[in-house]
Design an enzyme around this catalytic site. Structure first.
Site, PDB file in Angstrom:
ATOM      1  N   SER A 157       5.284   2.122   5.682  1.00 25.87           N
ATOM      2  CA  SER A 157       6.035   1.886   4.448  1.00 25.87           C
ATOM      3  C   SER A 157       7.360   2.645   4.426  1.00 25.87           C
ATOM      4  O   SER A 157       7.459   3.758   4.938  1.00 25.87           O
ATOM      5  CB  SER A 157       5.187   2.352   3.259  1.00 25.87           C
ATOM      6  OG  SER A 157       5.966   2.446   2.100  1.00 25.87           O
ATOM      7  N   TYR A 180      11.819  -1.598   1.933  1.00 26.73           N
ATOM      8  CA  TYR A 180      12.222  -1.835   0.548  1.00 26.73           C
ATOM      9  C   TYR A 180      13.739  -1.751   0.558  1.00 26.73           C
ATOM     10  O   TYR A 180      14.304  -0.670   0.724  1.00 26.73           O
ATOM     11  CB  TYR A 180      11.670  -0.751  -0.378  1.00 26.73           C
ATOM     12  CG  TYR A 180      10.232  -0.955  -0.811  1.00 26.73           C
ATOM     13  CD1 TYR A 180       9.783  -2.190  -1.271  1.00 26.73           C
ATOM     14  CD2 TYR A 180       9.327   0.109  -0.813  1.00 26.73           C
ATOM     15  CE1 TYR A 180       8.476  -2.364  -1.691  1.00 26.73           C
ATOM     16  CE2 TYR A 180       8.014  -0.062  -1.234  1.00 26.73           C
ATOM     17  CZ  TYR A 180       7.604  -1.302  -1.674  1.00 26.73           C
ATOM     18  OH  TYR A 180       6.316  -1.477  -2.096  1.00 26.73           O
ATOM     19  N   THR A 206       9.863  -6.391   2.215  1.00 26.98           N
ATOM     20  CA  THR A 206       8.973  -6.721   1.097  1.00 26.98           C
ATOM     21  C   THR A 206       9.797  -7.396   0.009  1.00 26.98           C
ATOM     22  O   THR A 206      10.755  -6.823  -0.505  1.00 26.98           O
ATOM     23  CB  THR A 206       8.273  -5.451   0.575  1.00 26.98           C
ATOM     24  OG1 THR A 206       7.436  -4.967   1.626  1.00 26.98           O
ATOM     25  CG2 THR A 206       7.421  -5.744  -0.639  1.00 26.98           C
ATOM     26  N   LYS A 283       7.549 -10.132   3.800  1.00 29.06           N
ATOM     27  CA  LYS A 283       6.211  -9.816   3.264  1.00 29.06           C
ATOM     28  C   LYS A 283       6.207 -10.118   1.772  1.00 29.06           C
ATOM     29  O   LYS A 283       7.008  -9.532   1.029  1.00 29.06           O
ATOM     30  CB  LYS A 283       5.901  -8.337   3.505  1.00 29.06           C
ATOM     31  CG  LYS A 283       4.591  -7.858   2.871  1.00 29.06           C
ATOM     32  CD  LYS A 283       4.294  -6.413   3.248  1.00 29.06           C
ATOM     33  CE  LYS A 283       2.980  -5.927   2.671  1.00 29.06           C
ATOM     34  NZ  LYS A 283       3.055  -5.546   1.262  1.00 29.06           N
ATOM     35  N   HIS A 307       1.110  -8.227  -2.662  1.00 25.12           N
ATOM     36  CA  HIS A 307       1.144  -6.773  -2.798  1.00 25.12           C
ATOM     37  C   HIS A 307      -0.216  -6.225  -3.251  1.00 25.12           C
ATOM     38  O   HIS A 307      -0.305  -5.259  -3.993  1.00 25.12           O
ATOM     39  CB  HIS A 307       2.234  -6.379  -3.812  1.00 25.12           C
ATOM     40  CG  HIS A 307       3.034  -5.168  -3.417  1.00 25.12           C
ATOM     41  ND1 HIS A 307       4.308  -5.241  -2.928  1.00 25.12           N
ATOM     42  CD2 HIS A 307       2.742  -3.838  -3.450  1.00 25.12           C
ATOM     43  CE1 HIS A 307       4.774  -4.013  -2.694  1.00 25.12           C
ATOM     44  NE2 HIS A 307       3.825  -3.145  -2.997  1.00 25.12           N
TER      45      HIS A 307
HETATM   46  C1  LIG Z   1      -1.387   2.449  -3.119  1.00 29.52           C
HETATM   47  C2  LIG Z   1      -0.658   1.287  -2.511  1.00 29.52           C
HETATM   48  C3  LIG Z   1       0.642   1.465  -2.068  1.00 29.52           C
HETATM   49  C4  LIG Z   1       1.317   0.404  -1.481  1.00 29.52           C
HETATM   50  N1  LIG Z   1       2.577   0.619  -0.990  1.00 29.52           N
HETATM   51  C5  LIG Z   1       3.241  -0.398  -0.426  1.00 29.52           C
HETATM   52  C6  LIG Z   1       4.533  -0.182   0.141  1.00 29.52           C
HETATM   53  O1  LIG Z   1       5.044   0.922   0.140  1.00 29.52           O
HETATM   54  N2  LIG Z   1       5.180  -1.270   0.652  1.00 29.52           N
HETATM   55  C7  LIG Z   1       4.620  -2.524   0.671  1.00 29.52           C
HETATM   56  O2  LIG Z   1       5.248  -3.479   1.152  1.00 29.52           O
HETATM   57  N3  LIG Z   1       3.388  -2.735   0.178  1.00 29.52           N
HETATM   58  C8  LIG Z   1       2.690  -1.712  -0.358  1.00 29.52           C
HETATM   59  N4  LIG Z   1       1.430  -1.924  -0.830  1.00 29.52           N
HETATM   60  C9  LIG Z   1       0.815  -3.266  -0.684  1.00 29.52           C
HETATM   61  C10 LIG Z   1       0.096  -3.364   0.665  1.00 29.52           C
HETATM   62  O3  LIG Z   1       1.025  -3.401   1.731  1.00 29.52           O
HETATM   63  C11 LIG Z   1      -0.759  -4.634   0.779  1.00 29.52           C
HETATM   64  O4  LIG Z   1       0.046  -5.752   0.493  1.00 29.52           O
HETATM   65  C12 LIG Z   1      -1.969  -4.637  -0.120  1.00 29.52           C
HETATM   66  O5  LIG Z   1      -2.494  -3.330  -0.269  1.00 29.52           O
HETATM   67  C13 LIG Z   1      -3.036  -5.549   0.485  1.00 29.52           C
HETATM   68  O6  LIG Z   1      -4.119  -5.695  -0.357  1.00 29.52           O
HETATM   69  P1  LIG Z   1      -5.476  -4.829  -0.241  1.00 29.52           P
HETATM   70  O7  LIG Z   1      -5.143  -3.452  -0.696  1.00 29.52           O
HETATM   71  O8  LIG Z   1      -6.380  -5.544  -1.182  1.00 29.52           O
HETATM   72  O9  LIG Z   1      -5.934  -4.880   1.191  1.00 29.52           O
HETATM   73  C14 LIG Z   1       0.710  -0.873  -1.389  1.00 29.52           C
HETATM   74  C15 LIG Z   1      -0.600  -1.040  -1.824  1.00 29.52           C
HETATM   75  C16 LIG Z   1      -1.287   0.027  -2.367  1.00 29.52           C
HETATM   76  C17 LIG Z   1      -2.713  -0.186  -2.798  1.00 29.52           C
END
Ligand SMILES: Cc1cc2nc3c(=O)[nH]c(=O)nc-3n(C[C@H](O)[C@H](O)[C@H](O)COP(=O)(O)O)c2cc1C
Length: 410
Positions: A157, A180, A206, A283, A307
């Protein structure tokens, strides 16, 4: 009784005591989302005391919950509004059933695949999850060690708590970088150049964070957290808050409002593509229309994602979004997907619907938060083993054999 068993028994006793003491219940006052959404047992009696005790990846969430500040747990688990899209990401899998074939020799099963020409041991990668320092002091570096054990690709990330250079070293191979872009080109460019110099072969922009988020589950947990947030979180203008983050040091942050990019349009993709030699993925794509635009604008790959239910209250699962994207792309670029993947059957369904690989988010950070590297390794190993078993159950011996004949609408 072994020391470990004794420790588990003591811990269970202590948790039972807390559970019966409302004023002291702390993080236990609200049920874990696992329990709320799927009725999974969140009781102290089934709490695991070591990574190898886990029967499935769900077991890691209550274990991580006991180790985390309520606000951090709430932030991780939360979706937007009433978590409708988080729930949809799970229930979406119920809309599809697997069709098993018989009389196939499945003694040898190969789960390996190729993405952008690179061999992956399994079609399972790590979604970018920001700020992993809240799960473990070494954060993303420990996730990288866990990913390395099973040969999983890690997507780092922009909001990482450890630098891309440190994480790449710990992974022992290049990681992918999630961008981002903010609303400022010079910031996006600075972040991208650094990732490229660190050897990242892919940048995943993203594109689903255009709006501010209403995260009610997070807010409920935050309210009951008595920790002094200011001890770790820098308060003040965005410029100050971002300056000390691992990827943002040395970047001119003048004028930055947030990491969110409300002004993002397709010309940004073309500009980035002309600036970097990395492959550019998007994404957050969930419709055929946007998949067509990805092809038109030279995007190298798609991650179907909402997300993890944290970007929109659409109530639409990613697995249900997948077929229209696959039929638009028709194999011209890789299609990955994340959102709610918790079982080998989920992974198989995505591949049968035409995805090239899947990513997981929360499961591995629950592993990280509960048992560090052992937890990350075990989460990824459980998913890989479940997936291998599904391949045997349904009679396929290679990823290439998985196709639409193995799935039907429920
Ligand atoms: C705590 C948390 C932080 C996340 N941070 C980012 C991030 O910094 N950048 C991003 O593109 N997606 C982020 N995501 C989304 C994840 O990349 C991903 O799309 C998502 O967690 C997938 O679903 P799942 O948690 O049900 O497996 C985050 C998700 C969570 C739960």
């Amino acid at each position: 009784m072994s020391d470990r068993r004794e420790w588990i028994a003591n811990r269970r006793g202590f948790l039972r005591f807390l559970a019966g003491t409302p004023l002291l219940a702390g993080a236990g006052v609200l049920p874990s989302l696992t329990e709320k959404l799927w009725g999974q047992n969140d009781s102290p009696d089934t709490l695991i005391g070591a990574a190898e005790e886990a029967l499935n990846v769900f077991d890691f969430e209550p274990a991580a919950k006991t180790q985390m500040l309520p606000a951090h747990y709430g932030y991780t688990v939360s979706g937007t509004d009433g978590d409708e899209t988080v729930l949809a990401n799970r229930t979406g899998f119920e809309r599809f059933r697997i069709r098993a074939r018989r009389m196939v020799d499945v003694r040898q099963v190969d789960t390996a695949t190729r993405i952008f020409g690179e061999r992956w041991e399994t079609p399972i990668a790590l979604s970018p999850v920001g700020g992993q320092g809240k799960y473990h002091p070494e954060g993303e570096v420990v996730s990288a060690r866990g990913a390395r054990a099973g040969g999983h690709t890690q997507i780092l990330s922009t909001q990482t708590s450890r630098t891309v250079e440190d994480v790449t070293a710990a992974r022992g191979a290049p990681v992918w970088f999630q961008l981002y872009p903010s609303n400022h080109w010079h910031i996006a460019e600075g972040l991208t150049r650094r990732a490229e110099q660190a050897g990242c072969p892919v940048v995943a922009i993203t594109v689903d964070r255009a709006a501010p988020r209403n995260m009610e589950t997070f807010e409920r947990y935050r309210r009951m957290d008595t920790a002094d947030c200011a001890a770790c979180h820098i308060e003040g203008p965005p410029e100050e808050r971002l300056r000390n983050r691992a990827m943002w040091t040395g970047i001119d942050l003048t004028g930055v409002e947030s990491t969110q990019a409300s002004g993002l349009t397709w010309d940004f993709v073309e500009r980035l593509k002309s600036t970097t030699s990395m492959r550019v993925m998007l994404k957050g794509i969930v419709t055929a229309q946007d998949a067509a635009l990805c092809l038109q604008h030279g995007v190298d790959g798609i991650i179907v994602s909402n997300h993890g239910g944290r970007a929109e209250a659409s109530g639409r699962s990613t697995i249900e979004s997948l077929p229209e994207i696959v039929s638009t792309v028709r194999g011209r670029i890789p299609v990955l997907i994340d959102g709610g993947f918790r079982r080998g059957t989920d992974i198989f369904k995505a591949l049968a619907l035409g995805a090239d690989a899947v990513c997981v988010g929360r499961p591995y950070v629950w592993g990280l938060g509960s048992f560090g590297q052992a937890g990350v390794e075990q989460v990824l190993s459980i998913l890989s083993e479940e997936f291998r078993r599904v391949m045997q159950e349904v009679g396929v011996t290679s990823i290439a054999q998985i196709n639409g004949s193995y799935i039907e609408p429920a």
